[in-house]
Scaffold this active site. Structure first.
Site, PDB file in Angstrom:
ATOM      1  N   ASP A   8       0.856  -1.182   0.000  1.00 29.17           N
ATOM      2  CA  ASP A   8       0.000   0.000   0.000  1.00 29.17           C
ATOM      3  C   ASP A   8       0.896   1.237   0.000  1.00 29.17           C
ATOM      4  OD1 ASP A   8      -2.080  -1.748   0.132  1.00 29.17           O
ATOM      5  OD2 ASP A   8      -2.791  -1.147   2.116  1.00 29.17           O
ATOM      6  N   ASP A 129     -15.097  -2.992  -1.455  1.00 27.17           N
ATOM      7  CA  ASP A 129     -14.712  -2.769  -0.062  1.00 27.17           C
ATOM      8  C   ASP A 129     -15.977  -2.493   0.734  1.00 27.17           C
ATOM      9  OD1 ASP A 129     -12.168  -2.911  -1.150  1.00 27.17           O
ATOM     10  OD2 ASP A 129     -11.967  -0.734  -1.305  1.00 27.17           O
TER      11      ASP A 129
END
EC number: 5.3.1.16
Length: 248
Positions: A8, A129
């Site tokens: 990330d 998500d």
């Protein structure tokens, strides 16, 4: 089942967030290329990259970091975060990304996802998500009133390579993966599902492996790899086993 180490990217560094909060970022490596090389040397066959700044801004931000990773490894890479039009998709695929992940745009413009699947077959995944079962977008800053399964069903039979399902409340919290909701989603789809969020131990991987036949094709793992809770060799051996019984 494939295990995808997560890189990330925030402000050019490799970080992990706690439940998607940008203010709760832990920096694990300031050299993304070095981190990618490490994961490849450990035997991983894919990498999962997210441009966190890009997810919030709606356009690529950590491009230099992504390109340094692409130059550093030979294994395939999937990338999400700030990819919201066909031009950006094409740009990243040209630069060497193997698969792009469309998240926010999947909710806001499903037709674009279908067009991308036609133009770039096998190269498009959808990131869903969920917070309490409902889809969150724009770097998880906004929660919609659309359920994760309802969104996933929109992309059946249009050529999506995979659905990447993240339980936001588990992400980075080391509280265990939400096996039940992930396997339930996979069971209702023909599109393969990649589990994400909360993987904290080899036991989580075993639990997912036991549900492989529901359609769970892979799992994304971040913090547990960075802090040593999961041993790469053990994880790879477990998930590459052909029989579910081997997970016991």
């Amino acid at each position: 089942m494939i295990i995808y180490p997560a890189i990330d990217l925030k402000d050019g560094a490799c970080v992990r967030l706690l439940r998607g909060e940008m203010s709760q970022a832990t920096v694990f490596n300031t050299d993304p290329g070095e981190q990618a090389r490490l994961f490849q040397s450990q035997g991983f066959e894919w990498l999962h990259l997210v441009d966190l700044n890009g997810a919030f801004e709606g356009k690529p931000v950590n491009g230099a970091a992504v390109e340094s990773i692409l130059k550093s490894v030979t294994i395939p890479v999937q990338l999400g975060g700030g990819i919201r039009d066909l031009t950006t998709i094409g740009m990243w695929l040209e630069k060497g990304v193997s698969r792009v992940i469309l998240g926010t745009v999947a909710l806001r413009d499903p037709d674009l996802v279908k067009a991308a699947c036609r133009e770039f077959p096998g190269k498009v995944a959808v990131g869903i998500d969920a917070r309490e079962g409902y889809v969150a977008v724009a770097g998880w800053a906004e929660t919609s009133d659309i359920k994760a399964l309802d969104l996933a069903l929109k992309f059946e039979d249009c050529g999506v390579a995979a659905i990447i399902y993240t339980d936001i409340n588990r992400d980075g919290a080391m509280g265990g993966v939400n096996v039940e909701s992930t396997s339930d989603l996979a069971f209702h789809l023909t599109t393969p599902v990649i589990a994400s969020g909360g993987v904290s131990s080899i036991e989580d991987l075993k639990a997912l492996k036991l549900e492989e036949d529901t359609g769970i094709e892979g799992v994304i793992c971040g913090r547990a790899l960075y802090d040593g809770r999961i041993d790469p060799r053990e994880a790879l051996a477990l998930l590459s086993a052909t029989a579910v019984e081997d997970a016991d």
